[in-house]
Each structure stands twice: as C-alpha cells, then as structure tokens.
Design an enzyme around this catalytic site. Structure first.
Site, mmCIF file in Angstrom:
data_model
loop_
_atom_site.group_PDB
_atom_site.id
_atom_site.type_symbol
_atom_site.label_atom_id
_atom_site.label_comp_id
_atom_site.label_asym_id
_atom_site.label_seq_id
_atom_site.Cartn_x
_atom_site.Cartn_y
_atom_site.Cartn_z
ATOM 1 C CG HIS A 194 -2.112 -1.161 0.640
ATOM 2 N ND1 HIS A 194 -2.015 -2.243 0.854
ATOM 3 C CD2 HIS A 194 -3.083 -1.134 -0.192
ATOM 4 C CE1 HIS A 194 -2.954 -3.137 0.555
ATOM 5 N NE2 HIS A 194 -3.659 -2.347 -0.055
ATOM 6 C CD GLU A 438 -9.709 -7.492 -3.481
ATOM 7 O OE1 GLU A 438 -8.791 -6.749 -3.618
ATOM 8 O OE2 GLU A 438 -10.518 -7.192 -2.578
ATOM 9 C CG ASP A 462 -5.715 -8.204 -2.619
ATOM 10 O OD1 ASP A 462 -4.468 -8.433 -1.996
ATOM 11 O OD2 ASP A 462 -6.241 -7.329 -2.229
ATOM 12 C CB CYS A 509 -9.920 -0.616 -9.671
ATOM 13 S SG CYS A 509 -10.208 -1.850 -8.586
HETATM 14 C C1 PEP Z 1 -6.451 -4.919 -5.770
HETATM 15 O O1 PEP Z 1 -6.446 -5.653 -4.929
HETATM 16 O O2 PEP Z 1 -6.163 -4.840 -6.881
HETATM 17 C C2 PEP Z 1 -7.336 -3.685 -5.287
HETATM 18 C C3 PEP Z 1 -7.293 -2.728 -6.041
HETATM 19 O O3 PEP Z 1 -7.248 -3.341 -4.139
HETATM 20 P P1 PEP Z 1 -6.120 -2.933 -2.954
HETATM 21 O O4 PEP Z 1 -4.831 -2.873 -3.827
HETATM 22 O O5 PEP Z 1 -6.534 -1.698 -2.382
HETATM 23 O O6 PEP Z 1 -6.039 -4.064 -2.094
HETATM 24 MG MG MG Z 2 -7.283 -5.585 -3.113
#
Ligand code: PEP
Ligand code: MG
Length: 587
Positions: A194, A438, A462, A509
């Site tokens: 993150h 995911e 994910d 996304c």
């Molecule tokens: C993902 O897992 O691709 C996603 C967009 O969620 P995050 O990266 O916030 O886990």
């Molecule tokens: Mg995710």
C-alpha cells in the site's frame, strides 16, 4: 569524492529523481534510567498513576469512536488493554520496582513490560503468547505519557529530498510532504504494497526492495533513483547523472504532450470506447484528477481515511467526505469501496485488529466488517446519506468477497440501514452494489456472483497475490509476483466473460490498469473500464488511442498455450513497440 554505488530493487513508481537523501528512521522509545533518592518513590508512583490515567483515557476514546459493544474484534482488544492497565500482577511488579528497587517509572515500565512480554511469548499456550503484543502496546502508551512524547510521524525537511527508509507504513506514506518528496527508496516493500500505491498515486518516482540500501545512505548523501529500471544509486557519477537526466527529459516531454489531450474522450484506433477513471484515497484533489482526464472514480479506498487518522471516522464526517467527492465529480461515476482493513492496512494506530500469523488470509476486508457490524453499518449509513446529500447515485464496492454469503449478508445490512434511516426520517438513496473480484474463488464462480451484484471491479493486485501465492509486499518474492501470468489473466477473462453474459459492468482497478503495457493486455482481454492512480491516466489514455483493440486481443489468443508471464509480456511489448515505441521506453 564518494564512489558511485548501485543497488537493484523493484521499480514501483515510474520516473527518475536525483536529490539529497532524507533517511527516515522511526523514533525508538528510549526510556531514561534513574535511581530514586529516598522519599521519591511515592511521588514517582503518583506519576505512574497519572500516566495510567492518560493511557486509559486514550483507549476509552478509541472505544467510543468505534461505537462498538466492547466484545470481540478490535473492541475486545482495547478492552484487554484497559484490563492490562489494572492487571494485579503487573501493578504489583511495578510497585516493587519503584518502592523496593527505587527505579524511576519509565525504567520500571520498560523493564517489567519486556520481562512479562518475553515470558508470555515463550508460553506454549498461543492465547497467552498473543498477550505479549498487548503488554508491549500498553507499555509504549504508558512510556509516551510519562515522557510527554507523541507517536506522531514527521518528515522534517524543507528542500526537495529522496526519502530513504527501511519501510513505510501506509500512515507514514500518507504523511509524506508531497511537494517536497522527489522520490522514495525503501529496503522492503513490493510493487502493490500500500505504500507503493500511495507513492504512485502521488506520481512520486520510487524503488522498493533495495535490501540494505537505507543503512548505507548517510543523511544528505546524493541519491538517484530510476523507478522504471528499479535502480537506486548513492553518489551517482557523471555518466549515470547524464543518462538519468536524459531519461527524465524524455519522460517529461512525453507526459507534457499526452497531458494536453488527457481530458478528451478515448477510443482506440478501431473505434472501441474506453473509460479511464481514478483511484483515490480521500476526497481532496478531485479537481486535479479531473484535470488529469479522469472519467470518474472507479475506486475510493476509504480505509485510508481511517488510517490517516489512526482511528475510525465518525458517521457525519464520512457523509461529508463522500458527499464532497460525489458533488465534485458531478455526473461522473463514483465507486466507494467499503473499508478494506487488514493485510498490511492495520498499521498506523488505534490498536485495531488482532495480530494474526497470516493477516492477508485472515480477518481482512469484508470478513472484518461482517465481524464488526456496528462499524460496517456506520459506513453503509454514511454512503446512503451522502448519496441523498449530493443528489446523485453512488456505487458501493465490497472488497475481498470470496463467498456469496458475504454479498448476501452485506445486502441485508444495507436494507437494515435503509430501514433505520427511514424510521429516523433521514433522507437516503440506495447504492448500486458491486464486488471486488480479487480472490480466485470469486473469479472462478463469477457467473454465480454476477446474478447477485450490479458490477465487478477487478482487483488485480490481490488477484495476483492469491492466485500465485506470492505476498504482494514481500520484496524477496517480488520476482514471482507476475500480474501477466496466464493463470491470472485467465481469471480476468472468466470475470469479463461472466460480466458480459450477465450484462453487468466490469472495470479493472488494480495497478495493472495504470501500467501502459498491462493495460494493453487487459484491453485485449475485453476490459473497457479502467481505474488507476490519477497521474497514470494521461499515458494510459494515449496508449489506448494508439493501439487498436483488435491487435491487443492477440494476447488473449495466447492464453491457451502460454505458460509464462514472459511469453505474454513479449507479445504485449511487440504490439506496443509497433504502435507506440516512445511509450514502451517509459514502461
Ligand atoms: C487490488 O487488490 O487490486 C485492489 C485494487 O485493492 P487494494 O490494492 O487496495 O488491495
Ligand atoms: Mg485488493
């Protein structure tokens, strides 16, 4: 003059930078040691009692903010911390340290807490061993109260610097002074950790997974990073400097050109319309992302609201934030994701979430929310209310769904919240409900999920981690983290096909959407809606303007036969080299 030293890591955010280093080392608590003169033990004990009062007040405030019945989940943890403060054995040991051994309060707390924690840690009973973390946490709180220090994160530099650190928690990444950070170089962290998402969102060049880089950089040393090649240099020589400057100039010229057209609608040369939206972490800066050409917000990662404050956000504050975003976007899409807490997103305060051995496979996201319904309902009510305040529809995305029951339960909670608001006479609007795809089980059963929700949002970060069993934050496994692996892409295709059959929307996304090469592959698999870091939008839009969808679809034909990500990458690179070679040089 210092000799140039080069380190190789993972490029997590494109671009190059060269500047003085700011080496960030989070403050360790260093308790003072004094032997108390005769007669000072009683006032010292009073100091400790006062510190306990401060700690109790802080914990109680967190509990109040949670608005939870203090049983189970994070309420339970905070309750346990309150009980630790009054633990008779602990109090007795502290009294002896102060009254019999004449140690000052800070020393007594640190000594006794580490002794208790060590004994608990070595216990065969896992429940007792787990209590060690609680003792350490409470001891830190007491020490900060005694020493009058706060657990604040500060980056104290005035000029533009490259931040060098072992790692950054999401909260630390959030507190980076964006106008002064030229780049980020970390020893640890993976491409979709993150911290990586945040620096990418800010358009800050970054290289992670650099091994022992931070321990070899003196503060103020000149450091250069290349976020495309995944390299970092200490004291770069003249040749490297010239090379990096050339790369930077080329990138700048390309970005300047593509930005000029960023706000125009995008269609591929063969007429396929594509939508490029933004991923956001708060409601600030919507105007800037509209200037980058965002066709809406495909992913609002609301957990960062919580992480940046170190505690849950009250309902009214949430309403205000969501309504602000909804109004600023006017008629463009806004998809707000429910708090995706857990995994690496528990750090940063408030003591939420029990520590788990394998948090990415534990009580993360929707599992956490369904185990803490009071907390979840606050967010649901806020979304329903914000939609009424803004006078427009909002999409509500459920993260990490792996079982249809989670979606069904969430829908029931939404109905309950609507009933509550109706009884109170508070205006609300029901959202469209979608899910993050995911987890492989969800992609594999996408057809079944499609009949229970309004849209899919492909979370390729994910999906890659869970399909390939590679921790997205682990630098030493980063070479195995391959979003272009045919297994991941097959799951993407199954999801896109299921959405098409059920006539529901599907967008991507994850970070793939913001990388021109991977976005081309997704286009080839039939994805038409993308959501990415705002700074990535202009270049990705330009990629779509240049590459015909029918040509990108060539990668899909490889899925039956390709067994490695390398084969897919090779094919995608050839396509990009043909239609947009200058974009390929920046990938
Ligand atoms: C993902 O897992 O691709 C996603 C967009 O969620 P995050 O990266 O916030 O886990
Ligand atoms: Mg995710």
């Amino acid at each position: 003059m210092e000799r140039e030293r080069k380190y190789t890591g993972i490029g997590v955010s494109p671009g190059v930078a060269m500047a003085h280093a700011y080496v960030h080392r989070p403050a360790a608590i260093d308790p003072p040691h004094r032997i108390l003169p005769d007669g000072d033990a009683a006032p010292e004990w009073e100091r400790l009692v006062a510190a306990k009062g401060v700690a109790r007040h802080q914990i109680q405030q967190m509990l109040d903010a949670l608005g939870l019945e203090a049983s189970g989940g994070e309420g339970g943890i905070l309750e346990a911390h309150l009980m630790t403060l009054d633990d008779e054995m602990l109090i007795g040991a502290l009294r002896r340290e102060i009254f019999e051994k004449h140690h000052n309060a800070e020393w007594a707390v640190s000594d006794i807490a580490s002794d208790f924690a060590n004994r608990l840690r070595s216990s065969k009973n896992p429940l007792l061993a787990e209590r060690a973390g609680d003792i350490t946490d409470v001891a830190r709180r007491l020490l900060r109260a005694l020493m009058g220090t706060q657990d604040t994160i500060s980056f104290t530099f005035e000029d533009r610097r490259i931040v060098v650190a072992e790692n950054l928690t999401p909260s630390e990444a959030l507190s980076l002074p964006r106008d002064r950070v030229a780049g980020v170089a970390l020893d640890r962290g993976g491409i979709t950790s993150h911290a990586a998402l945040l620096v990418r969102a800010l358009g800050i060049p970054a290289v992670f997974g650099l091994g022992d880089f931070s321990s070899n950089v003196e503060s103020d040393a000149i450091v250069a990073i290349d976020g495309n090649a995944g390299e970092a240099l200490i004291s770069p020589g003249e040749n490297e400097e010239a090379h990096l400057n050339r790369l930077a100039a080329e990138r700048e010229a390309l970005i300047r050109t593509v930005r000029e057209r960023a706000c125009e609608k995008v269609a591929t040369p063969d007429g396929v319309e594509v939508r490029c939206m933004a991923n956001i972490e708060d409601a600030d800066g919507i105007n800037e992302l509209l200037m980058e050409g965002a066709d809406g917000v495909g992913l609002f990662r609301t957990e960062y609201l919580w992480l940046s404050e170190g505690r849950p956000v009250e309902e009214d504050r949430q309403v205000e934030t969501y309504a602000t975003a909804a109004k600023a976007l006017v008629d463009r899409r806004l998809a707000i994701r429910a708090f995706d807490l857990g995994g690496d997103k528990f750090r940063g305060g408030a003591g939420m979430g029990k520590s788990e051995d394998n948090p990415f496979l534990g009580t993360r996201s929707i599992r956490f929310l369904l185990a803490n319904k009071t907390f979840f309902k606050i967010q649901i009510r806020a979304i329903l209310r914000a939609s009424a305040v803004a006078g427009r529809a909002i999409d509500f995305t459920i993260p990490m769904v792996s079982d249809i029951g989670e979606l069904v339960q969430t829908r029931h909670l939404i109905e309950d919240c609507a009933d509550e608001l109706a009884k109170r006479g508070t205006p609300y609007v029901l959202p469209r409900v979608g899910i993050m795809v995911e987890v492989p089980s969800t992609a594999l059963c996408a057809r079944a999920f499609a009949s229970h929700c309004d849209y899919f949002s492909l979370g390729t970060n994910d999906l890659t981690q869970y399909t390939l069993a590679v921790d997205r934050c682990n630098a030493s496994a980063a070479h195995l983290y391959q979003p272009l692996h045919p297994s991941v892409l097959s799951l993407v295709r199954m999801t896109v096909d299921a959405a098409g059959k059920a006539s529901i929307g599907v967008s991507a996304c994850g970070e793939m959407a913001g990388d021109p090469l991977s976005a081309l592959v997704l286009l080839g698999l039939g994805v038409r809606e993308f959501s990415m870091a705002p700074s990535a939008i202009p270049l990705v839009k330009e990629t779509f303007r240049r590459v015909p969808a029918a040509k990108a679809a060539k990668v899909a034909t490889l899925l039956g036969s390709a067994s490695t990500a390398k084969q897919i990458r090779h094919c995608a690179r050839n396509i990009l080299a043909h239609f947009a070679p200058e974009i390929l040089r920046q990938c």
